[in-house]
Scaffold this active site. Structure first.
Site, PDB file in Angstrom:
ATOM      1  N   TYR A 174      43.159  35.703  37.773  1.00 31.48           N
ATOM      2  CA  TYR A 174      44.085  35.657  36.728  1.00 31.48           C
ATOM      3  C   TYR A 174      45.217  36.460  36.843  1.00 31.48           C
ATOM      4  CZ  TYR A 174      42.461  39.918  34.236  1.00 31.48           C
ATOM      5  OH  TYR A 174      42.300  41.272  33.820  1.00 31.48           O
ATOM      6  N   ARG A 202      50.766  38.897  43.740  1.00 35.09           N
ATOM      7  CA  ARG A 202      49.446  39.243  43.618  1.00 35.09           C
ATOM      8  C   ARG A 202      48.355  38.193  43.636  1.00 35.09           C
ATOM      9  NH1 ARG A 202      48.052  43.864  39.152  1.00 35.09           N
ATOM     10  NH2 ARG A 202      48.407  41.782  37.614  1.00 35.09           N
ATOM     11  N   LYS A 254      42.037  40.210  41.379  1.00 33.23           N
ATOM     12  CA  LYS A 254      42.275  40.273  39.950  1.00 33.23           C
ATOM     13  C   LYS A 254      41.126  39.136  39.546  1.00 33.23           C
ATOM     14  CE  LYS A 254      45.403  40.638  36.336  1.00 33.23           C
ATOM     15  NZ  LYS A 254      44.967  41.792  35.423  1.00 33.23           N
ATOM     16  N   GLU A 306      40.297  53.769  37.173  1.00 39.36           N
ATOM     17  CA  GLU A 306      41.320  53.319  36.190  1.00 39.36           C
ATOM     18  C   GLU A 306      40.703  52.981  34.810  1.00 39.36           C
ATOM     19  OE1 GLU A 306      42.617  49.287  37.882  1.00 39.36           O
ATOM     20  OE2 GLU A 306      40.512  49.101  38.475  1.00 39.36           O
ATOM     21  N   LEU A 319      42.602  47.837  40.795  1.00 38.40           N
ATOM     22  CA  LEU A 319      43.419  46.850  40.617  1.00 38.40           C
ATOM     23  C   LEU A 319      44.868  47.480  41.146  1.00 38.40           C
ATOM     24  CD1 LEU A 319      43.849  43.937  40.031  1.00 38.40           C
ATOM     25  CD2 LEU A 319      44.896  44.512  37.922  1.00 38.40           C
TER      26      LEU A 319
HETATM   27  N1  PMP Z   1      43.691  47.794  36.179  1.00 39.98           N
HETATM   28  C1  PMP Z   1      42.911  46.786  35.564  1.00 39.98           C
HETATM   29  C2  PMP Z   1      41.496  46.910  35.652  1.00 39.98           C
HETATM   30  C3  PMP Z   1      43.511  45.812  34.774  1.00 39.98           C
HETATM   31  O1  PMP Z   1      42.794  44.784  34.411  1.00 39.98           O
HETATM   32  C4  PMP Z   1      44.989  45.807  34.730  1.00 39.98           C
HETATM   33  C5  PMP Z   1      45.634  45.005  33.837  1.00 39.98           C
HETATM   34  N2  PMP Z   1      45.350  43.479  34.165  1.00 39.98           N
HETATM   35  C6  PMP Z   1      45.696  46.808  35.474  1.00 39.98           C
HETATM   36  C7  PMP Z   1      44.985  47.785  35.915  1.00 39.98           C
HETATM   37  C8  PMP Z   1      47.158  46.918  35.373  1.00 39.98           C
HETATM   38  O2  PMP Z   1      47.733  45.804  36.081  1.00 39.98           O
HETATM   39  P1  PMP Z   1      49.259  45.316  35.738  1.00 39.98           P
HETATM   40  O3  PMP Z   1      50.031  46.438  35.584  1.00 39.98           O
HETATM   41  O4  PMP Z   1      49.517  44.386  36.845  1.00 39.98           O
HETATM   42  O5  PMP Z   1      48.961  44.602  34.470  1.00 39.98           O
END
Ligand code: PMP
Length: 287
Positions: A33, A52, A151, A183, A207
């Site tokens: 997603y 991505r 993701k 994270e 991620l």
């Molecule tokens: N880490 C995780 C585990 C996430 O789910 C997300 C958001 N989907 C992020 C980091 C941040 O990613 P982004 O800046 O691309 O939203």
């Protein structure tokens, strides 16, 4: 009012949108997603999310049902049809429905992937009052799988983490593996010491946040120092500031970790400055 959503080539009212019970996204979390923010009716960092997504699909041997240009057109159409000024577009692609349950991947020539997109209307997303107060996080053990760089829709543990945070009177959880923060449940984690921003280096442990990439670029352009390395919860508690980034939270200050105040216990100067730069620059580059 009912939303217009997109399912496998069709724009439909949400009540009419359907996916098979045999869909591998439903049965096996076999799907990926993306979430792209919308500000002023335009898409923030669309290109990063599209790139991505292609990578996630490639890593899982999953076919892309649409091209990048088609994806942009669908995003724009949904934003227009649902009159979104501020909010998000959610996109999910799964390995489709082979018409039965089987661990082996179906042949993509026979079983097309499923693609679903819908909008989430969030007026006031950029002016989120939480940014003026900051959020509280707790630490939890990171027990997710080893390919967090993909993701996927396997979000059960992150959901549990949010519930653990809620129960503890906090807003989110930072996950810890081998003594170091990986994270947040749905965001990347940072601490600040002086003028130096510290965040875990990219690997399959986290991620690769699209907001992370943009924020680090803006930080370097603003002559801030960036150090990509792991940090512990103890180090974070002693830091001057802490914050998180994600597509929908942008840059959000963290003011408490496991009940201990970070810095002055109020949103930090660096985090608030980065939030301002990120929002300004992203609006300018929105498509
Ligand atoms: N880490 C995780 C585990 C996430 O789910 C997300 C958001 N989907 C992020 C980091 C941040 O990613 P982004 O800046 O691309 O939203």
């Amino acid at each position: 009012m009912s939303r217009t959503v997109y399912v496998n080539g069709e724009y439909l009212p949400e009540e009419e949108a359907k996916v098979s019970i045999f869909d591998r996204g439903f049965l096996m979390a076999d799907g990926v997603y993306e979430v792209t923010s919308v500000l002023g009716g335009k898409l923030i960092d669309f290109d990063g999310h599209a790139v991505r997504l292609e990578r996630s699909l490639r890593e899982l041997d999953m076919a892309a049902p649409v091209t990048k240009d088609e994806l942009l057109a669908i995003h724009r159409e949904l934003v227009a049809r649902n009159a979104i000024d501020e909010g998000m577009v959610y996109l999910q692609i799964t390995r489709g429905s082979p018409g039965d349950r089987d661990f082996a991947f179906p042949d993509p020539a026979v079983t097309p992937s499923t693609i679903v997109l819908f909008t989430q209307n969030k007026p006031g997303l950029a002016a989120n009052p939480a940014a003026n107060k900051g959020i509280k996080v707790i630490s939890i053990e990171d027990i997710r799988w080893g390919r967090r760089d993909i993701k996927t829709v396997q979000l059960l543990y992150p959901s549990m983490g949010k519930m653990m945070a809620k129960k503890a009177g906090a807003d989110d959880a930072w996950m810890v593996e081998d003594g170091f923060v990986t994270e947040g449940t749905s965001n990347n984690a940072y601490i600040v010491k002086g003028n130096r921003i510290i965040t875990r280096a990219l690997s399959s442990d986290i991620l690769h946040g699209i907001t992370r990439a943009a924020v680090l670029r803006f930080a370097r352009e603003a002559q801030m120092e960036v150090e990509e390395r792991s940090f512990s919860i103890d180090e974070a508690k002693q830091a001057d500031e802490a914050f998180i980034t994600s597509a929908s939270a942008f840059v959000m200050p963290v003011v408490e970790i496991d009940g201990a105040q970070v810095g002055s216990g109020t949103p930090g100067r660096v985090a608030l400055r980065l939030r301002e730069i990120y929002l300004d620059e992203s609006r300018k580059a929105a498509v």
